[in-house]
Design a protein around this motif. Sequence first.
Motif, PDB file in Angstrom:
ATOM      1  N   TYR A 249       0.847  -1.180   0.000  1.00  7.78           N
ATOM      2  CA  TYR A 249       0.000   0.000   0.000  1.00  7.78           C
ATOM      3  C   TYR A 249       0.884   1.232   0.000  1.00  7.78           C
ATOM      4  O   TYR A 249       1.985   1.236   0.559  1.00  7.78           O
ATOM      5  N   ARG A 250       0.404   2.267  -0.589  1.00  4.69           N
ATOM      6  CA  ARG A 250       1.183   3.495  -0.649  1.00  4.69           C
ATOM      7  C   ARG A 250       1.140   4.202   0.692  1.00  4.69           C
ATOM      8  O   ARG A 250       0.108   4.282   1.333  1.00  4.69           O
TER       9      ARG A 250
ATOM     10  N   ASP B 162      -4.583   4.569  -3.559  1.00  7.84           N
ATOM     11  CA  ASP B 162      -4.636   4.341  -4.998  1.00  7.84           C
ATOM     12  C   ASP B 162      -6.018   3.789  -5.358  1.00  7.84           C
ATOM     13  O   ASP B 162      -6.775   3.374  -4.476  1.00  7.84           O
TER      14      ASP B 162
ATOM     15  N   GLU C  88      -6.971   0.331  -3.943  1.00  9.37           N
ATOM     16  CA  GLU C  88      -7.260   0.329  -2.504  1.00  9.37           C
ATOM     17  C   GLU C  88      -8.694   0.817  -2.252  1.00  9.37           C
ATOM     18  O   GLU C  88      -9.429   0.234  -1.463  1.00  9.37           O
TER      19      GLU C  88
ATOM     20  N   THR D 217     -10.711   7.181  -9.935  1.00  7.59           N
ATOM     21  CA  THR D 217      -9.549   7.985 -10.272  1.00  7.59           C
ATOM     22  C   THR D 217      -9.084   8.728  -9.021  1.00  7.59           C
ATOM     23  O   THR D 217      -9.914   9.257  -8.279  1.00  7.59           O
TER      24      THR D 217
ATOM     25  N   ASP E 213      -3.627  12.706  -6.397  1.00  7.03           N
ATOM     26  CA  ASP E 213      -2.946  12.949  -5.123  1.00  7.03           C
ATOM     27  C   ASP E 213      -2.564  14.411  -4.923  1.00  7.03           C
ATOM     28  O   ASP E 213      -2.548  14.899  -3.807  1.00  7.03           O
TER      29      ASP E 213
END
Length: 154
Positions: A26-27, A32, A35, A64, A67
């Motif tokens: 996971y970031r 994302d 997720e 979409t 960030d």
Amino acid sequence: MTLGLINANPVVQAKKERLTRTRDQYRDDGVDPLEIYEYVRDIRDPEHPYTLEQLSVLSEDSITVDDKLDRILITFTPTIQHCSMANVIGLCLRAKLKECLPLHYKVDIRVSPGSHADEDSVNKQLNDKERVIAALENPNLRQLVDECIFSNEM
């Protein structure tokens, strides 16, 4: 049994295998689309005992994430053009994400272009904070939203 259903015979897809990710996949700097999809894929349709994923109302590609602006766009496709449950589906998505995402994200929820006869009205209602709050304060509507969100978590 199907008396009164808007779409009595929806096309149902097989459930997809759940993605298995380790925490380090996971970031750390945000979320994302995959997720987010994992958070919402099991929401049950308000009219049927199937998930939004199974009815192809929602897919991984319909999410979409930007960030830089901390914005998330979710586009869903009702099963029919005159779906009277489109607003409820949008409320379910919004309520589920509210409990899963950090507060700084701005979430836009829309029906796919051309997928609903009253597209502009549905989009306006789903993204108007006051309308959303008022809808979720209605006990009957809140109960329906909670049933759709939590029915598959048991």
